[in-house]
Write an enzyme that holds these catalytic residues in place. Structure first.
Site, PDB file in Angstrom:
ATOM      1  N   PRO A 151      31.179   7.424  38.463  1.00  0.00           N
ATOM      2  CA  PRO A 151      31.872   7.371  37.171  1.00  0.00           C
ATOM      3  C   PRO A 151      30.906   7.568  36.019  1.00  0.00           C
ATOM      4  O   PRO A 151      29.808   7.010  36.012  1.00  0.00           O
ATOM      5  CB  PRO A 151      32.466   5.954  37.166  1.00  0.00           C
ATOM      6  CG  PRO A 151      32.644   5.618  38.600  1.00  0.00           C
ATOM      7  CD  PRO A 151      31.494   6.269  39.318  1.00  0.00           C
ATOM      8  N   CYS A 152      31.337   8.363  35.043  1.00  0.00           N
ATOM      9  CA  CYS A 152      30.406   8.804  34.006  1.00  0.00           C
ATOM     10  C   CYS A 152      30.397   7.926  32.766  1.00  0.00           C
ATOM     11  O   CYS A 152      29.577   8.133  31.879  1.00  0.00           O
ATOM     12  CB  CYS A 152      30.744  10.245  33.602  1.00  0.00           C
ATOM     13  SG  CYS A 152      32.396  10.419  32.868  1.00  0.00           S
TER      14      CYS A 152
END
Length: 403
Positions: A104-105
């Site tokens: 997840p960014c």
């Protein structure tokens, strides 16, 4: 033609996976994702497009990747994730040729760091790449593909750059990644036929099996020649969504429905917009359509916001997509509001729909989004555009064959 066995980690809704599946060159052994709406959507896609119901459901593992040993060997009677035989039961002794995915960014994104009071320094997602690498070390694929936002190049939650940690970890696991990530691995999806400006870091790594090979030369050639050959002219918002039927405001809106949502196209319905916002959308879209450009500056947009709402804001909240240009980046933030993705037709007075966001992200029209609007926007915004993913998959297959 040999198919490559692949594992997908942090699969999300399967944008990256979609592109790899479209090539027909890969055999998906398993996909791991911890969010249930994404898992349901991905299972549905595999069932109806690439697999059958029984095997599709088995291939999508809903679990926390940080619990790596259980993920590999299986777990039982978990209150959140139930029971599963684990990755090894699906790999079933086969060689894993490629591992793909990206953590997840949010912890790396510039927007996330701005919004969080601690600059995301204490966010556990900063170090999810460690789980990715543990699985790489276990299955030892020939090639890895690791995707993330541009902000990963500057993120340093504990003072050391995340990319330096990633490089060191891959090196210790006997994988080579390109020496200059900003120069080679930072790519704009718009240059590959995706109708939006979307910069992403695409790290491709190779297991160092042959001391006679100069892996840096191989990787330089991969980015500058193999992948570069898939670039194409810019696509625009009109190219992406211009043929979708319009959705106009209702003359008599109800409490939660403001537009005529009867297109019968999956995901093509407007979120609720009050009359005030509709008026703003009309003013801004008309300003562009009529080439007046009165609201081109941040200050003018702030003034408009104050004039209409009576409130002051340090940042402007509105952006209209231009028909003749690529869209701005489609973000997960669309789940909260669409004020920065206003439809360019002033008569429609709305933000973009789930289907329009999916089109701009290059999801095929037969890819169904059946979860809530918020969840659908989130999973679309976090995805790798499938059109780019397909090109990347073809380039990775060529790289594999060359080794």
């Amino acid at each position: 033609m040999k198919k490559l066995n692949s594992l997908e980690l942090f699969a999300g809704v399967g944008g990256l996976l979609e592109g790899f599946e479209e090539t027909g060159d890969y055999d998906l052994l398993a996909a791991v994702e911890w969010l249930k709406p994404q898992c349901r959507t991905l299972v549905n896609r595999l069932e109806h497009k690439y697999d059958n119901p029984e095997t599709a459901k088995a291939k999508v593992i809903n679990f926390d990747i940080q619990r790596t040993e259980e993920l590999i060997d299986g777990w039982h009677d978990d209150p959140e994730f139930g029971s599963n035989e684990g990755l090894n039961s699906l790999v079933d002794g086969n060689t894993v040729d490629v591992i793909t995915g990206g953590p997840p960014c949010q912890a790396y994104s510039l927007a996330g760091r701005i919004r969080d009071k601690d600059g995301m320094k204490n966010d556990y997602r900063n170090f999810l790449f460690e789980s990715y690498i543990r699985l790489v070390e276990y299955y030892k694929p020939k090639i890895i593909v690791f995707e993330n936002v541009e902000g990963i190049l500057t993120a340093a939650p504990d003072g050391e750059l995340i990319v330096d940690k990633i490089r060191k970890a891959f090196d210790e696991a006997n994988y080579e990644i390109v020496d200059d990530l900003r120069k080679y691995a930072l790519l704009n999806m718009a240059e590959f036929g995706v109708p939006q400006v979307r910069k992403r870091v695409i790290i491709v790594g190779i297991r160092r099996d042959d001391p006679s090979i100069n892996y840096q030369d191989v990787l330089h050639n991969f980015y500058t020649q193999t992948l570069n050959a898939y670039r194409e002219p810019l696509k625009t918002v009109k190219d992406a969504i211009g043929d979708l039927p319009p959705i106009y405001p209702l003359k008599d809106p109800t409490a939660r429905v403001s537009h005529d949502n009867n297109s019968n196209i999956n995901g093509h319905y407007s979120r609720y917009h009050n009359l005030r916002d509709q008026r703003i959308f009309e003013i801004l879209a008309s300003d562009i359509l009529n080439e007046r450009h009165e609201y081109d500056s941040t200050e003018k947009l702030k003034e408009l916001y104050y004039k209409v709402t009576g409130k002051k804001s340090n940042i402007h909240k509105y952006h209209v997509l231009a028909w003749d240009k690529p869209s701005t980046t489609i973000p997960a933030h669309l789940k909260k509001d669409g004020l920065r993705h206003i439809h360019p037709d002033p008569k429609q007075k709305r933000s973009i729909t789930v289907r329009e966001a999916a089109r701009i992200q290059t999801f095929p029209d037969d890819f169904e989004f059946t979860e809530s609007m918020g969840s659908s926007f989130e999973m679309i915004g976090n995805a790798v555009p499938p059109k780019f993913a397909k090109k990347l998959a073809s380039a990775v297959y060529s790289l594999y064959e060359s080794l």
